[in-house]
Write a protein that holds these residues in place. Structure first.
Motif, PDB file in Angstrom:
ATOM      1  N   UNK A  13      17.496   9.862   9.519  1.00 38.48           N
ATOM      2  CA  UNK A  13      17.124  11.187   9.026  1.00 38.48           C
ATOM      3  C   UNK A  13      15.624  11.298   8.847  1.00 38.48           C
ATOM      4  N   UNK A  14      15.182  12.498   8.507  1.00 43.36           N
ATOM      5  CA  UNK A  14      13.753  12.752   8.389  1.00 43.36           C
ATOM      6  C   UNK A  14      13.124  11.965   7.247  1.00 43.36           C
ATOM      7  N   UNK A  15      13.931  11.591   6.264  1.00 47.13           N
ATOM      8  CA  UNK A  15      13.393  10.822   5.135  1.00 47.13           C
ATOM      9  C   UNK A  15      12.843   9.476   5.577  1.00 47.13           C
ATOM     10  N   UNK A  16      13.298   8.971   6.714  1.00 50.88           N
ATOM     11  CA  UNK A  16      12.772   7.697   7.204  1.00 50.88           C
ATOM     12  C   UNK A  16      11.279   7.798   7.517  1.00 50.88           C
ATOM     13  N   UNK A  17      10.826   9.029   7.822  1.00 49.79           N
ATOM     14  CA  UNK A  17       9.399   9.230   8.076  1.00 49.79           C
ATOM     15  C   UNK A  17       8.578   8.945   6.824  1.00 49.79           C
ATOM     16  N   UNK A  18       9.144   9.221   5.649  1.00 49.93           N
ATOM     17  CA  UNK A  18       8.447   8.910   4.401  1.00 49.93           C
ATOM     18  C   UNK A  18       8.139   7.408   4.361  1.00 49.93           C
ATOM     19  N   UNK A  19       9.155   6.600   4.633  1.00 48.55           N
ATOM     20  CA  UNK A  19       9.001   5.150   4.547  1.00 48.55           C
ATOM     21  C   UNK A  19       8.016   4.623   5.581  1.00 48.55           C
ATOM     22  N   UNK A  20       8.132   5.095   6.822  1.00 49.67           N
ATOM     23  CA  UNK A  20       7.224   4.611   7.875  1.00 49.67           C
ATOM     24  C   UNK A  20       5.795   5.089   7.631  1.00 49.67           C
ATOM     25  N   UNK A  21       5.641   6.328   7.177  1.00 44.74           N
ATOM     26  CA  UNK A  21       4.294   6.849   6.894  1.00 44.74           C
ATOM     27  C   UNK A  21       3.635   6.105   5.745  1.00 44.74           C
ATOM     28  N   UNK A  22       4.399   5.801   4.710  1.00 46.39           N
ATOM     29  CA  UNK A  22       3.827   5.091   3.569  1.00 46.39           C
ATOM     30  C   UNK A  22       3.362   3.699   3.975  1.00 46.39           C
ATOM     31  N   UNK A  23       4.135   3.032   4.819  1.00 51.08           N
ATOM     32  CA  UNK A  23       3.707   1.723   5.295  1.00 51.08           C
ATOM     33  C   UNK A  23       2.445   1.839   6.150  1.00 51.08           C
ATOM     34  N   UNK A  24       2.375   2.870   6.947  1.00 57.85           N
ATOM     35  CA  UNK A  24       1.195   3.118   7.778  1.00 57.85           C
ATOM     36  C   UNK A  24      -0.040   3.331   6.907  1.00 57.85           C
ATOM     37  N   UNK A  25       0.112   4.127   5.835  1.00 55.25           N
ATOM     38  CA  UNK A  25      -1.018   4.409   4.943  1.00 55.25           C
ATOM     39  C   UNK A  25      -1.437   3.157   4.167  1.00 55.25           C
ATOM     40  N   UNK A  26      -0.465   2.379   3.716  1.00 56.48           N
ATOM     41  CA  UNK A  26      -0.794   1.143   3.005  1.00 56.48           C
ATOM     42  C   UNK A  26      -1.536   0.163   3.925  1.00 56.48           C
ATOM     43  N   UNK A  27      -1.112   0.076   5.178  1.00 59.66           N
ATOM     44  CA  UNK A  27      -1.807  -0.796   6.122  1.00 59.66           C
ATOM     45  C   UNK A  27      -3.231  -0.310   6.380  1.00 59.66           C
ATOM     46  N   UNK A  28      -3.398   1.010   6.413  1.00 57.45           N
ATOM     47  CA  UNK A  28      -4.741   1.562   6.601  1.00 57.45           C
ATOM     48  C   UNK A  28      -5.656   1.175   5.440  1.00 57.45           C
ATOM     49  N   UNK A  29      -5.148   1.325   4.216  1.00 53.95           N
ATOM     50  CA  UNK A  29      -5.955   0.979   3.042  1.00 53.95           C
ATOM     51  C   UNK A  29      -6.274  -0.512   3.037  1.00 53.95           C
ATOM     52  N   UNK A  30      -5.314  -1.363   3.385  1.00 56.94           N
ATOM     53  CA  UNK A  30      -5.573  -2.806   3.456  1.00 56.94           C
ATOM     54  C   UNK A  30      -6.708  -3.114   4.431  1.00 56.94           C
ATOM     55  N   UNK A  31      -6.691  -2.421   5.552  1.00 53.37           N
ATOM     56  CA  UNK A  31      -7.740  -2.622   6.554  1.00 53.37           C
ATOM     57  C   UNK A  31      -9.103  -2.213   6.002  1.00 53.37           C
ATOM     58  N   UNK A  32      -9.137  -1.095   5.272  1.00 51.26           N
ATOM     59  CA  UNK A  32     -10.406  -0.636   4.699  1.00 51.26           C
ATOM     60  C   UNK A  32     -10.896  -1.588   3.606  1.00 51.26           C
ATOM     61  N   UNK A  33      -9.966  -2.118   2.816  1.00 58.03           N
ATOM     62  CA  UNK A  33     -10.342  -3.072   1.777  1.00 58.03           C
ATOM     63  C   UNK A  33     -10.916  -4.342   2.404  1.00 58.03           C
ATOM     64  N   UNK A  34     -10.273  -4.829   3.448  1.00 54.50           N
ATOM     65  CA  UNK A  34     -10.778  -6.026   4.139  1.00 54.50           C
ATOM     66  C   UNK A  34     -12.168  -5.778   4.726  1.00 54.50           C
TER      67      UNK A  34
END
Length: 495
Positions: A233-254
């Motif tokens: 369902x569309x709610x799965x996009x919430x989970x995948x997007x949140x992981x994408x955003x967290x990975x982006x922030x990790x990259x910026x922190x590094x």
């Protein structure tokens, strides 16, 4: 054959017995909580809450059950609190009793109790909020420094809007970029060009995620997170997007780590990294890499989405009310003119514009259910017993439309914030981003952005709707965790 029938009957009896036992358990728990609709085992009040906006459903339940009632999101009871007086008790009068963060499964599934905005750990919240507020102030939030950043960004916005050359366009994405750049400046120390692929990807992902969280998909996920994690369902996009955003922030922190100078922090991330190093020998420290990543995303999310959604909604409301728009533009021309950028000090001399800006925020009602809270101990509340860790929904929407606070509770009318002399008046019922100890940390930043961006746009452009005024629809596109505007197009004609 008889054996098969006996087994079927036996299973039916067992299942019925389990459901009856669970129903009895629910009823026993309800005996201690405020009244409300009778829940089904496992499913809770899904029948009463499905088929429309959860906000509307809860507001309508108030008519039957009163200012304080209980609903079940699946098997999880939530006490719903309505009206200025009752919500004020939660936020202000008895703040310590309701200080814990409630369950917000659409976010908790990704944050896992890290970061300070959604954590249920009060000690973690206190420490990281204090640090974050202090650090963000050091980098300009709430000071004249951030006003200068917003003024500079507003002029970039004017240049970007002029590129539309009077054609019709959807303003949402442009405001995503503007608010994204302001928070980028604080968190990461710099802004992006509006065509930067990285900026576009981050802000669009956040916008999409918040929209789904506020939709019916987000509401079902909130009720049944354990099951919905594995359902399509569309709610799965919430989970995948949140992981994408967290990975982006990790990259910026590094990236910050590679060029960090402990003696010259450039932004929020640098300050947090320095704190991690100082606390590395403290086994109980809250300053960890995971808390840095999650806190950064939470601040970024709140800072961008609040401003961009509000600004998109504001232009629609102003076009729907051309008489009020005309009076605001007249006051802008009289007080500021067209030859200089607006400043926050101008607001003190613009009572009508200030009233309109407050009234638009009230009618938009961006976070209608508030962010969930929990009780910190067993308490008595309005004649009911609420055990420790009871989830609470403080219904901000019922405060912003409370007739005891606002003369025109259900209509867009700036007189809600004007006295008999036409001067701006404060209103205790105005708490669109909560109130008290756990209110929105970035509220001062939002107020500055909101005022300067609205006035800058109206100072430089005439708003032209694509549709006739009567056809402009200011009801929300989705109404759940957030009230978000419908997609629309307008043209901006240089003045």
């Amino acid at each position: 054959m008889y054996f098969s029938v006996d087994i079927t009957l036996f299973l039916a009896v067992i299942i019925t017995g389990i459901l009856c036992f669970m129903s009895l358990g629910l009823l026993q728990r309800r005996g201690k909580l405020p009244p409300g609709p009778i829940p089904l085992p496992l499913l809770g009040n899904i029948l009463q809450l499905s088929g429309g906006s959860i906000v509307t459903k809860l507001v309508n339940m108030r008519k039957k059950y009163g200012d304080v009632f209980t609903v079940y999101l699946g098997s999880r009871p939530v006490v719903v609190v309505n009206g200025y007086k009752a919500v004020k008790e939660v936020y202000l009068d008895r703040a310590d009793d309701f200080l814990a963060r409630g369950d917000t499964e659409t976010f908790n599934t990704s944050y896992h109790n890290h970061g300070f905005v959604f954590t249920t750990d009060i000690n973690m919240w206190k420490e990281l909020r204090r640090f974050s507020l202090s650090t963000m102030r050091d980098f300009g939030m709430g000071k004249k420094g951030i006003e200068d950043v917003i003024i500079e960004e507003s002029q970039c916005l004017v240049k970007e809007l002029k590129k539309t050359k009077g054609t019709f366009f959807d303003p949402q994405q442009i405001f995503n970029k503007v608010s994204g750049n302001v928070i980028f400046s604080i968190m990461f120390g710099h802004r992006h060009d509006y065509e930067d692929v990285e900026l576009l990807d981050v802000v669009n992902t956040m916008c999409e995620t918040f929209h789904i969280i506020s939709s019916g998909w987000g509401q079902v996920f909130e009720m049944f997170p354990g099951i919905m994690k594995f359902m399509p369902g569309k709610h799965q996009t919430i989970l995948s997007n949140m992981q994408k955003l967290l990975q982006y922030v990790k990259k910026r922190v590094d990236k910050n780590k590679e060029t960090l100078d402990p003696d010259n922090p450039r932004d929020y991330v640098d300050a947090f990294l320095i704190k991690i190093e100082k606390e590395k020998n403290n086994p109980k420290t809250e300053y960890t890499f995971l808390n840095l990543v999650n806190s950064t995303l939470q601040i970024f999310f709140a800072g961008m989405e609040t401003t961009s959604s509000t600004m998109t909604y504001v232009l629609l409301i102003l076009m729907k009310n051309p008489d009020i728009l005309g009076k605001v533009c007249e006051e802008i021309d009289r007080i500021i003119g067209r030859d200089r950028s607006p400043k926050m000090q101008d607001r003190n001399h613009m009572p009508f514009t200030d009233a309109v800006i407050h009234e638009m925020q009230r009618i938009i009602d961006l976070i209608p259910m508030g962010a969930a809270r929990k009780t910190t101990r067993d308490i008595e509340f309005r004649g009911y017993y609420l055990p420790k860790h009871t989830n609470i929904y403080p219904m901000i929407t019922t405060v912003l439309k409370d007739p005891t606070c606002f003369q025109y509770p259900n209509a867009f009318n700036p007189k809600n914030f004007l006295d008999e002399n036409g001067e701006f008046k404060k209103n205790d019922g105005f708490m669109p981003l909560a109130a008290g100890k756990r209110n929105c940390m970035g509220e001062a930043l939002f107020r500055t952005e909101y005022f300067l961006l609205v006035v800058t746009v109206l100072q430089n452009f005439v708003l032209k709707p694509e549709l006739p005024i009567k056809d402009l629809d200011i009801t929300p596109d989705v109404s759940g965790f957030g009230n978000l505007p419908r997609s629309y197009k307008l043209a901006l004609i240089p003045r």
